[in-house]
Write a protein that holds these residues in place. Structure first.
Motif, PDB file in Angstrom:
ATOM      1  N   ALA A  60     -69.033  25.309  -3.768  1.00  0.00           N
ATOM      2  CA  ALA A  60     -68.422  24.889  -2.505  1.00  0.00           C
ATOM      3  C   ALA A  60     -69.149  25.525  -1.327  1.00  0.00           C
ATOM      4  O   ALA A  60     -69.383  24.867  -0.302  1.00  0.00           O
ATOM      5  CB  ALA A  60     -66.948  25.272  -2.484  1.00  0.00           C
ATOM      6  N   LYS A  61     -69.516  26.768  -1.456  1.00  0.00           N
ATOM      7  CA  LYS A  61     -70.244  27.456  -0.387  1.00  0.00           C
ATOM      8  C   LYS A  61     -71.601  26.804  -0.148  1.00  0.00           C
ATOM      9  O   LYS A  61     -72.005  26.577   0.992  1.00  0.00           O
ATOM     10  CB  LYS A  61     -70.421  28.932  -0.767  1.00  0.00           C
ATOM     11  N   LYS A  62     -72.302  26.476  -1.226  1.00  0.00           N
ATOM     12  CA  LYS A  62     -73.609  25.818  -1.109  1.00  0.00           C
ATOM     13  C   LYS A  62     -73.464  24.441  -0.471  1.00  0.00           C
ATOM     14  O   LYS A  62     -74.248  24.064   0.397  1.00  0.00           O
ATOM     15  CB  LYS A  62     -74.232  25.706  -2.490  1.00  0.00           C
ATOM     16  N   GLN A  63     -72.467  23.669  -0.861  1.00  0.00           N
ATOM     17  CA  GLN A  63     -72.269  22.345  -0.287  1.00  0.00           C
ATOM     18  C   GLN A  63     -71.895  22.453   1.184  1.00  0.00           C
ATOM     19  O   GLN A  63     -72.301  21.622   1.991  1.00  0.00           O
ATOM     20  CB  GLN A  63     -71.190  21.580  -1.058  1.00  0.00           C
ATOM     21  N   HIS A  64     -71.123  23.462   1.533  1.00  0.00           N
ATOM     22  CA  HIS A  64     -70.748  23.657   2.932  1.00  0.00           C
ATOM     23  C   HIS A  64     -71.973  23.989   3.779  1.00  0.00           C
ATOM     24  O   HIS A  64     -72.113  23.490   4.896  1.00  0.00           O
ATOM     25  CB  HIS A  64     -69.696  24.763   3.046  1.00  0.00           C
ATOM     26  N   GLU A  65     -72.878  24.807   3.244  1.00  0.00           N
ATOM     27  CA  GLU A  65     -74.121  25.119   3.946  1.00  0.00           C
ATOM     28  C   GLU A  65     -74.992  23.886   4.110  1.00  0.00           C
ATOM     29  O   GLU A  65     -75.629  23.690   5.128  1.00  0.00           O
ATOM     30  CB  GLU A  65     -74.885  26.212   3.212  1.00  0.00           C
ATOM     31  N   ASP A  66     -75.035  23.049   3.069  1.00  0.00           N
ATOM     32  CA  ASP A  66     -75.841  21.818   3.133  1.00  0.00           C
ATOM     33  C   ASP A  66     -75.277  20.841   4.151  1.00  0.00           C
ATOM     34  O   ASP A  66     -76.023  20.104   4.801  1.00  0.00           O
ATOM     35  CB  ASP A  66     -75.918  21.153   1.764  1.00  0.00           C
TER      36      ASP A  66
END
Length: 69
Positions: A60-66
């Protein structure tokens, strides 16, 4: 379904399959560890549960950054 959504679904399915496989063998692993040390068996169970949520938190953190980019 766009490629981003499809990739997210595939990743989630792989993660669920992996954790499901370990969860299927969890009683056997817990009994084997429990014969040596009940503390080790308890730590294994805690790490398993925390690991499950940690992997999805990281995704979720990675997708939020993307999404910000």
């Amino acid at each position: 379904m766009d490629p981003k959504t499809r990739n997210a679904a595939i990743a989630a399915a792989c993660i669920m399959f992996g954790f499901g496989f370990v969860a299927y063998w969890m009683p056997t692993l817990m009994l084997a560890l429990g014969e040596r040390s009940t503390l080790a068996a308890g730590i294994f169970a805690i790490v398993f549960v925390i690991g499950f949520f940690f992997v999805f938190w990281l995704r979720a953190k990675k997708q939020h950054e993307d999404d910000r980019s």
